[in-house]
Motif scaffolding. Sequence first.
Motif, PDB file in Angstrom:
ATOM      1  N   PRO A  63       0.803  -1.234   0.000  1.00  0.00           N
ATOM      2  CA  PRO A  63       0.000   0.000   0.000  1.00  0.00           C
ATOM      3  C   PRO A  63       0.832   1.278   0.000  1.00  0.00           C
ATOM      4  CG  PRO A  63      -0.799  -1.553   1.652  1.00  0.00           C
ATOM      5  CD  PRO A  63       0.509  -2.092   1.170  1.00  0.00           C
ATOM      6  N   PHE A  64       0.289   2.289  -0.669  1.00  0.00           N
ATOM      7  CA  PHE A  64       0.770   3.665  -0.562  1.00  0.00           C
ATOM      8  C   PHE A  64      -0.387   4.469   0.021  1.00  0.00           C
ATOM      9  CE2 PHE A  64       0.962   8.029  -2.061  1.00  0.00           C
ATOM     10  CZ  PHE A  64       2.280   8.382  -1.820  1.00  0.00           C
ATOM     11  N   ILE A  65      -0.197   4.986   1.221  1.00  0.00           N
ATOM     12  CA  ILE A  65      -1.265   5.724   1.917  1.00  0.00           C
ATOM     13  C   ILE A  65      -0.822   7.177   2.075  1.00  0.00           C
ATOM     14  CG2 ILE A  65      -2.680   5.895   3.979  1.00  0.00           C
ATOM     15  CD1 ILE A  65      -3.184   3.338   2.453  1.00  0.00           C
ATOM     16  N   ALA A  66      -1.638   8.098   1.562  1.00  0.00           N
ATOM     17  CA  ALA A  66      -1.333   9.528   1.660  1.00  0.00           C
ATOM     18  C   ALA A  66      -2.255  10.184   2.677  1.00  0.00           C
ATOM     19  CB  ALA A  66      -1.490  10.201   0.297  1.00  0.00           C
ATOM     20  N   VAL A  67      -1.670  11.004   3.537  1.00  0.00           N
ATOM     21  CA  VAL A  67      -2.426  11.733   4.562  1.00  0.00           C
ATOM     22  C   VAL A  67      -1.998  13.197   4.528  1.00  0.00           C
ATOM     23  CG1 VAL A  67      -3.005  11.929   7.004  1.00  0.00           C
ATOM     24  CG2 VAL A  67      -2.444   9.690   6.040  1.00  0.00           C
ATOM     25  N   ASN A  68      -2.957  14.099   4.359  1.00  0.00           N
ATOM     26  CA  ASN A  68      -2.668  15.527   4.420  1.00  0.00           C
ATOM     27  C   ASN A  68      -2.910  16.005   5.843  1.00  0.00           C
ATOM     28  OD1 ASN A  68      -2.730  18.402   4.295  1.00  0.00           O
ATOM     29  ND2 ASN A  68      -3.201  18.297   2.126  1.00  0.00           N
ATOM     30  N   CYS A  69      -1.821  16.242   6.559  1.00  0.00           N
ATOM     31  CA  CYS A  69      -1.934  16.609   7.983  1.00  0.00           C
ATOM     32  C   CYS A  69      -2.605  17.960   8.179  1.00  0.00           C
ATOM     33  CB  CYS A  69      -0.539  16.622   8.620  1.00  0.00           C
ATOM     34  SG  CYS A  69       0.304  15.025   8.568  1.00  0.00           S
ATOM     35  N   GLY A  70      -2.609  18.788   7.148  1.00  0.00           N
ATOM     36  CA  GLY A  70      -3.236  20.093   7.269  1.00  0.00           C
ATOM     37  C   GLY A  70      -4.713  20.085   6.947  1.00  0.00           C
ATOM     38  N   ALA A  71      -5.203  19.007   6.369  1.00  0.00           N
ATOM     39  CA  ALA A  71      -6.600  18.944   5.953  1.00  0.00           C
ATOM     40  C   ALA A  71      -7.489  18.245   6.961  1.00  0.00           C
ATOM     41  CB  ALA A  71      -6.705  18.239   4.593  1.00  0.00           C
ATOM     42  N   ILE A  72      -6.895  17.598   7.966  1.00  0.00           N
ATOM     43  CA  ILE A  72      -7.662  16.864   8.971  1.00  0.00           C
ATOM     44  C   ILE A  72      -7.634  17.660  10.277  1.00  0.00           C
ATOM     45  CG2 ILE A  72      -7.821  14.707  10.282  1.00  0.00           C
ATOM     46  CD1 ILE A  72      -6.358  13.336   7.975  1.00  0.00           C
ATOM     47  N   PRO A  73      -8.783  17.896  10.898  1.00  0.00           N
ATOM     48  CA  PRO A  73      -8.794  18.636  12.170  1.00  0.00           C
ATOM     49  C   PRO A  73      -7.833  18.014  13.177  1.00  0.00           C
ATOM     50  CG  PRO A  73     -11.032  18.303  11.378  1.00  0.00           C
ATOM     51  CD  PRO A  73     -10.142  17.508  10.469  1.00  0.00           C
ATOM     52  N   HIS A  74      -7.133  18.860  13.932  1.00  0.00           N
ATOM     53  CA  HIS A  74      -6.107  18.385  14.868  1.00  0.00           C
ATOM     54  C   HIS A  74      -6.639  17.350  15.847  1.00  0.00           C
ATOM     55  CE1 HIS A  74      -3.265  22.087  14.270  1.00  0.00           C
ATOM     56  NE2 HIS A  74      -3.446  21.368  13.183  1.00  0.00           N
ATOM     57  N   GLU A  75      -7.873  17.539  16.292  1.00  0.00           N
ATOM     58  CA  GLU A  75      -8.418  16.623  17.302  1.00  0.00           C
ATOM     59  C   GLU A  75      -8.720  15.241  16.721  1.00  0.00           C
ATOM     60  OE1 GLU A  75     -11.860  19.236  15.796  1.00  0.00           O
ATOM     61  OE2 GLU A  75      -9.737  19.482  16.363  1.00  0.00           O
ATOM     62  N   LEU A  76      -8.778  15.140  15.392  1.00  0.00           N
ATOM     63  CA  LEU A  76      -9.061  13.852  14.749  1.00  0.00           C
ATOM     64  C   LEU A  76      -7.826  13.201  14.133  1.00  0.00           C
ATOM     65  CD1 LEU A  76     -12.372  14.724  12.838  1.00  0.00           C
ATOM     66  CD2 LEU A  76     -12.122  13.671  15.098  1.00  0.00           C
ATOM     67  N   LEU A  77      -6.744  13.968  14.023  1.00  0.00           N
ATOM     68  CA  LEU A  77      -5.581  13.478  13.288  1.00  0.00           C
ATOM     69  C   LEU A  77      -4.955  12.249  13.941  1.00  0.00           C
ATOM     70  CD1 LEU A  77      -3.727  13.840  10.889  1.00  0.00           C
ATOM     71  CD2 LEU A  77      -2.393  15.510  12.205  1.00  0.00           C
ATOM     72  N   GLU A  78      -4.887  12.218  15.280  1.00  0.00           N
ATOM     73  CA  GLU A  78      -4.268  11.072  15.955  1.00  0.00           C
ATOM     74  C   GLU A  78      -5.033   9.788  15.652  1.00  0.00           C
ATOM     75  OE1 GLU A  78      -2.931   9.435  20.390  1.00  0.00           O
ATOM     76  OE2 GLU A  78      -3.732  11.466  20.175  1.00  0.00           O
ATOM     77  N   SER A  79      -6.358   9.824  15.754  1.00  0.00           N
ATOM     78  CA  SER A  79      -7.129   8.606  15.488  1.00  0.00           C
ATOM     79  C   SER A  79      -7.054   8.219  14.009  1.00  0.00           C
ATOM     80  CB  SER A  79      -8.586   8.792  15.920  1.00  0.00           C
ATOM     81  OG  SER A  79      -9.212   9.833  15.190  1.00  0.00           O
ATOM     82  N   GLU A  80      -6.943   9.203  13.114  1.00  0.00           N
ATOM     83  CA  GLU A  80      -6.794   8.901  11.692  1.00  0.00           C
ATOM     84  C   GLU A  80      -5.478   8.188  11.429  1.00  0.00           C
ATOM     85  OE1 GLU A  80      -8.586   9.307   8.805  1.00  0.00           O
ATOM     86  OE2 GLU A  80     -10.310   9.757  10.056  1.00  0.00           O
TER      87      GLU A  80
END
Length: 349
Positions: A63-80
Amino acid sequence: MSTIKQADKYGIIGESQGIQGVFDIVGKAAGSDSTVMVFGESGTGKELIARALHQNSPRKDKPFIAVNCGAIPHELLESELFGYEKGAFTGAANTRIGRVELANEGTIFLDEIGDMPTALQVKLLRVLAEREIDRLGGTKPVKIDVRFITATHRNLEEAIKEGKFREDLYYRLNIIPLVIPPLRDRKNDIPLLAQHFLNKCSENQGKEPKTISSEAMQILVNYSWPGNIRELGNFVERMVVLSVGNTITPRDLPEKVLGEVPRENLPPITEPEYEQSPPQMLQNGLQQSFFMGLPEDGINLKSVVEDFERGLILEALEKTNWVKNKAAGLLQLNRTTLVEKIKKMKIQR
């Protein structure tokens, strides 16, 4: 290896010295598991480089998984990123696997790493050191085998001085730095990229392939392109929709691209260029349209209006960095109305 073969191999278009340097680093770093940090302005193609590193690595079939850390609310980023166990918090009805764990044996790309909150930076540092994650609400760490690639448009050394980014995490991530030059420093690549987008957009729109006149191309080459390749791609799509005839000329270009070149000094439009064409669309402020004369066999008014509306929506999205609330404000529409139009017209970033 020739420039064209390299471009084909990595899915990247360009032959300038700057992009050749990027090719060189990608070629050397792709086969390793070393962490790569990609630096570049917004729109320069950082995710494309990350995918090239993955697709030319031993992990390419994983897998190649991309995550935009600026597009996800801070309070949800850890669980994402790390997932959670059933019952970890109110509403956690089932266990959820995080993005890092989904990328196991493959690659995770953390875009805009500079936007990650400092509290989460500490946890990411531990993940990099221990090669294991803790799901929210979990009691046992989960081992992972993941290659990390990160990217940022920010000056992280300045962020470190301001206390917004951890120095130890920076050095852990910045093992192999890779800097993508902005498009204004890759002028030799602009004609190649413009032609690529021209062919792609013409095909997607179901229109006859268009060309760009040498005068118009020279103007495009001299433009600074603050939005880089993304801006160029959006611009070409708009020109495919709104330009007159089969050739894009300086008169089809918007004011911001023309810069200080007065329209009265531009080459005149010849009769054959608009005799058999729909109305010409020019931009002034948002956009204006006027008729250069109806062709003898008439026009499809509905199609022309739809094309013009699509062009306005694209410009509003581009000006607001695709923030739909702001774009809707520019167009004086409700956000839901704009979203419906984007879906209906199949407009993609």
